[in-house]
Design a protein around this motif. Structure first.
Motif, PDB file in Angstrom:
ATOM      1  N   PHE A 248       0.807  -1.210   0.000  1.00 19.08           N
ATOM      2  CA  PHE A 248       0.000   0.000   0.000  1.00 19.08           C
ATOM      3  C   PHE A 248       0.849   1.272   0.000  1.00 19.08           C
ATOM      4  O   PHE A 248       0.626   2.185  -0.793  1.00 19.08           O
ATOM      5  CB  PHE A 248      -0.918  -0.031   1.230  1.00 19.08           C
ATOM      6  N   LEU A 249       1.835   1.364   0.882  1.00 15.21           N
ATOM      7  CA  LEU A 249       2.597   2.598   1.034  1.00 15.21           C
ATOM      8  C   LEU A 249       3.393   2.974  -0.219  1.00 15.21           C
ATOM      9  O   LEU A 249       3.388   4.144  -0.623  1.00 15.21           O
ATOM     10  CB  LEU A 249       3.519   2.492   2.251  1.00 15.21           C
ATOM     11  N   PRO A 250       4.112   2.024  -0.878  1.00 12.15           N
ATOM     12  CA  PRO A 250       4.789   2.403  -2.130  1.00 12.15           C
ATOM     13  C   PRO A 250       3.826   2.917  -3.193  1.00 12.15           C
ATOM     14  O   PRO A 250       4.149   3.866  -3.928  1.00 12.15           O
ATOM     15  CB  PRO A 250       5.453   1.088  -2.571  1.00 12.15           C
ATOM     16  N   ALA A 251       2.637   2.301  -3.281  1.00 10.08           N
ATOM     17  CA  ALA A 251       1.649   2.757  -4.265  1.00 10.08           C
ATOM     18  C   ALA A 251       1.192   4.177  -3.946  1.00 10.08           C
ATOM     19  O   ALA A 251       1.034   5.020  -4.843  1.00 10.08           O
ATOM     20  CB  ALA A 251       0.454   1.804  -4.279  1.00 10.08           C
ATOM     21  N   LEU A 252       0.994   4.468  -2.670  1.00 10.04           N
ATOM     22  CA  LEU A 252       0.597   5.813  -2.265  1.00 10.04           C
ATOM     23  C   LEU A 252       1.690   6.814  -2.588  1.00 10.04           C
ATOM     24  O   LEU A 252       1.422   7.916  -3.099  1.00 10.04           O
ATOM     25  CB  LEU A 252       0.291   5.825  -0.757  1.00 10.04           C
ATOM     26  N   TRP A 253       2.928   6.430  -2.324  1.00 15.14           N
ATOM     27  CA  TRP A 253       4.053   7.335  -2.590  1.00 15.14           C
ATOM     28  C   TRP A 253       4.177   7.594  -4.095  1.00 15.14           C
ATOM     29  O   TRP A 253       4.463   8.732  -4.498  1.00 15.14           O
ATOM     30  CB  TRP A 253       5.343   6.732  -2.038  1.00 15.14           C
ATOM     31  N   GLN A 254       3.957   6.569  -4.915  1.00 15.94           N
ATOM     32  CA  GLN A 254       4.002   6.754  -6.369  1.00 15.94           C
ATOM     33  C   GLN A 254       2.971   7.779  -6.824  1.00 15.94           C
ATOM     34  O   GLN A 254       3.272   8.664  -7.635  1.00 15.94           O
ATOM     35  CB  GLN A 254       3.732   5.418  -7.078  1.00 15.94           C
ATOM     36  N   SER A 255       1.764   7.661  -6.296  1.00 15.00           N
ATOM     37  CA  SER A 255       0.688   8.575  -6.699  1.00 15.00           C
ATOM     38  C   SER A 255       1.015  10.008  -6.308  1.00 15.00           C
ATOM     39  O   SER A 255       0.792  10.944  -7.075  1.00 15.00           O
ATOM     40  CB  SER A 255      -0.633   8.142  -6.063  1.00 15.00           C
TER      41      SER A 255
ATOM     42  N   THR B 107       4.040  11.380  -5.717  1.00 17.12           N
ATOM     43  CA  THR B 107       5.215  11.931  -6.401  1.00 17.12           C
ATOM     44  C   THR B 107       4.977  12.190  -7.892  1.00 17.12           C
ATOM     45  O   THR B 107       5.796  12.846  -8.538  1.00 17.12           O
ATOM     46  CB  THR B 107       6.418  10.978  -6.248  1.00 17.12           C
ATOM     47  N   HIS B 108       3.874  11.681  -8.446  1.00 14.18           N
ATOM     48  CA  HIS B 108       3.582  11.903  -9.869  1.00 14.18           C
ATOM     49  C   HIS B 108       2.358  12.804 -10.064  1.00 14.18           C
ATOM     50  O   HIS B 108       1.732  12.790 -11.128  1.00 14.18           O
ATOM     51  CB  HIS B 108       3.342  10.571 -10.583  1.00 14.18           C
TER      52      HIS B 108
END
Length: 561
Positions: free
Chosen positions: A159-166, A168-169
């Motif tokens: 969950f957290l990497p996906a949130l960070w991707q969203s 940062t983009h």
């Protein structure tokens, strides 16, 4: 009426009972199908699979669970909680292995039902269920940021990497997608003020799709959905033992979540209807059969859906026929409207899921737990955080451990009460003797958590030479209680303090005798009443006085009660 009694009825009578509420079942099933349509698509996307898998799941699992499950009004299909678990499994193992894990989960659920373990869900504490439900809501909301912003980022297992991707983009966001998502959210919130029959999620979905098509907006869509019913198919590697061993943990997670959510949904349905209550063991078997069968039709694991079940009941659904109608209605929609579904923007599904997630958060539970006890609130927050930072199964495990430890602490506090001297000492007791004797009443079978309190008590009151435990309200004792009592005895012995037991119940006395602990403590230290024990300690007390006799009579009456 019991299930066995129903099965003994003549076939015609059973059929007449089944179709007696046909009008309500028809209304309930069709309404549930309309609500389920956008949610099935949205939860499939949230799970990391094609939207058609969500529809196939709602059709097949919905019909199978309705026929074989233990709730007459339960609606089964893809859910947000299952999507949270599935998205990680799909990212790590792929869809084909998810099918295998789904079959394994179904077998586990059937085994749980056959073993009659369906009632165990009632023992999950409220702070734990509130914690993981709120955690799921947060994950669903944040997991839709990608589609909300119109981004085309690869899915992440966690969950957290996906949130960070969203996050940062964000500079690459698609404003048209954001606008469509906002339209859907606003429609979901405002539409119930206009009409409560047609769900706002469906209105928002149609409106957003119409706007995107009319203005030729460049936004990601869900893609083509085959205009055909799901057909049986083979599952690759389903008989490969190494693959099965690899998927044991995911299967256990799916089975645990599917069982918990389905049974909780059935309990909610029971509270909304006056018809027969659900059979939890049969419900597990029905859900297990659905999860075993649906992968062979290209679907994903499903659970009982609380929101759709509530819609079914409120719309008039009364029998299993409503769940079957719900599945058949979705099948008709797939056959007739599948080409139109290809134009649905992913941002519209994101808007639906964001509203669903906000409504999932149990705001009332948060307020109640904050007002009630800080310890229960802490258990909820702990379960909430573990759900978000790690995974749902670990969150339930940690929450249950924390709640169990809290329960033991509370029971040890409540089950041990020091009795004032004025209530137990006969008249004429010397003042020095009153200081040397302490009397505690133990209530209930769980008191082993109090062992540490005696060690503290001995440090705080070193002048006590006799400790009397009144055990007449202890009906049973487990091994942990025996060990704790033995530790208490040895601690007292090291401090030259004598342990005396009074009011032993027959079952407790048998356990003490079999374990040998009664011999260690000594029969001379066991008395029928506390008054007898005090009189034996100090023969100079005039135990024959009327007040002392009254005390003994009172204790005997308590014992008889």
């Amino acid at each position: 009426m019991a299930t066995s009694d129903i099965l003994k009825e003549p076939l015609l009578l059973r059929l007449s009972r089944l179709f007696s509420g046909l009008r309500g079942d028809l209304t309930g099933g069709l309404t549930a199908a309309v609500v389920a349509l956008p949610l099935a698509l949205a939860f499939a996307v949230a799970s990391g699979v094609e939207p058609k898998a969500g529809l196939y799941t709602a059709i097949v699992a919905g019909i199978v669970a309705a026929i074989f499950g233990g709730s007459s009004v339960q609606i089964t299909g893809p859910t947000g909680a299952m999507a949270v678990v599935l998205v990680g499994i799909v990212a790590k193992y792929g869809l084909e292995k998810v099918w295998i894990a789904g079959v394994m989960a179904g077998i586990i659920q059937i085994a749980l039902g056959v073993a009659k373990l369906g009632q165990l869900v009632k023992f999950i504490p409220y702070p734990v269920t509130a914690g993981f439900t709120n955690g799921i809501a947060v994950i669903i909301f944040c997991g839709q940021l990608n589609n909300f912003f119109g981004l085309k980022l690869p899915r992440s297992e966690h969950f957290l990497p996906a949130l960070w991707q969203s996050i940062t983009h964000v500079e690459a966001l698609n404003w048209a997608a954001v606008a469509l998502a906002v339209v859907v959210i606003a429609t979901n919130v405002l539409w119930p003020r206009i009409n409560t029959t047609i769900p706002g999620s469906l209105v928002g979905l149609v409106l957003a799709t119409a706007i995107a098509s009319a203005f030729h907006l460049n936004v990601p869509t869900i893609g083509t959905i085959p205009q055909s019913l799901p057909m049986p198919q083979g599952i690759p590697h389903w008989n490969d033992f190494s693959v099965i061993r690899e998927l044991i943990n995911p299967a256990l997670a799916l089975a645990a979540l599917g069982s918990i959510e389905s049974l909780l949904s059935a309990v909610v349905a029971d509270g909304m209807t006056v018809s027969e209550k659900h059979n939890s063991d049969r419900e597990l078997i029905g859900q297990g059969l659905a999860n075993m069968i649906v992968p062979f039709f290209g679907g994903i694991p499903a659970t009982g859906a609380i929101a759709r079940t509530a819609v079914n009941v409120r719309s008039g659904g009364k029998t299993r026929l409503s769940g079957v109608i719900h599945g058949l209605a979705l099948a008709i929609i797939v056959l007739t409207l599948a080409p139109l579904a290809a134009q649905i923007p992913l941002a519209a599904l994101a808007g639906i899921l964001m509203v669903v997630s906000l409504r999932m958060i149990e705001w009332e539970a948060i307020g109640l737990l904050m007002r009630a006890t800080y310890s229960d609130f802490a258990v909820m927050i702990l379960t909430w955080l573990v759900t978000i930072l790690f995974d749902l199964v670990l969150a339930v495990e940690v929450g249950l451990i924390a709640a169990g430890a809290l329960f033991i602490k509370r029971m040890s506090d409540l089950s041990l009460v020091k009795i004032p001297e004025t209530e137990v000492f006969p008249p004429g007791t010397p003042l020095e003797l009153g200081k040397e004797i302490a009397v505690y009443r133990v209530d209930g079978p769980v008191f082993f958590g109090a062992a540490e309190r005696f060690a503290t008590f001995l440090r705080d009151e070193p002048e006590v030479k006799y400790l009397i435990l009144r055990l007449r309200f202890v009906p049973n004792m487990d091994t942990t209680g025996l060990v704790a009592l033995e530790d208490i005895y040895h601690d007292l012995e090291r401090h030259n303090c004598r342990l005396i037991l009074t009011g032993l119940q027959p079952k407790v006395q048998q356990i003490l005798e079999r374990s040998g602990l009664l011999k260690t403590i000594g029969l001379s230290n066991c008395f029928e009443t506390t008054t007898d024990a005090i009189c034996s300690i100090s023969p100079q007390i005039a135990c024959s006085q009327p007040v002392a006799a009254d005390l003994k009579t009172k204790e005997l009456m308590e014992l008889n009660d």
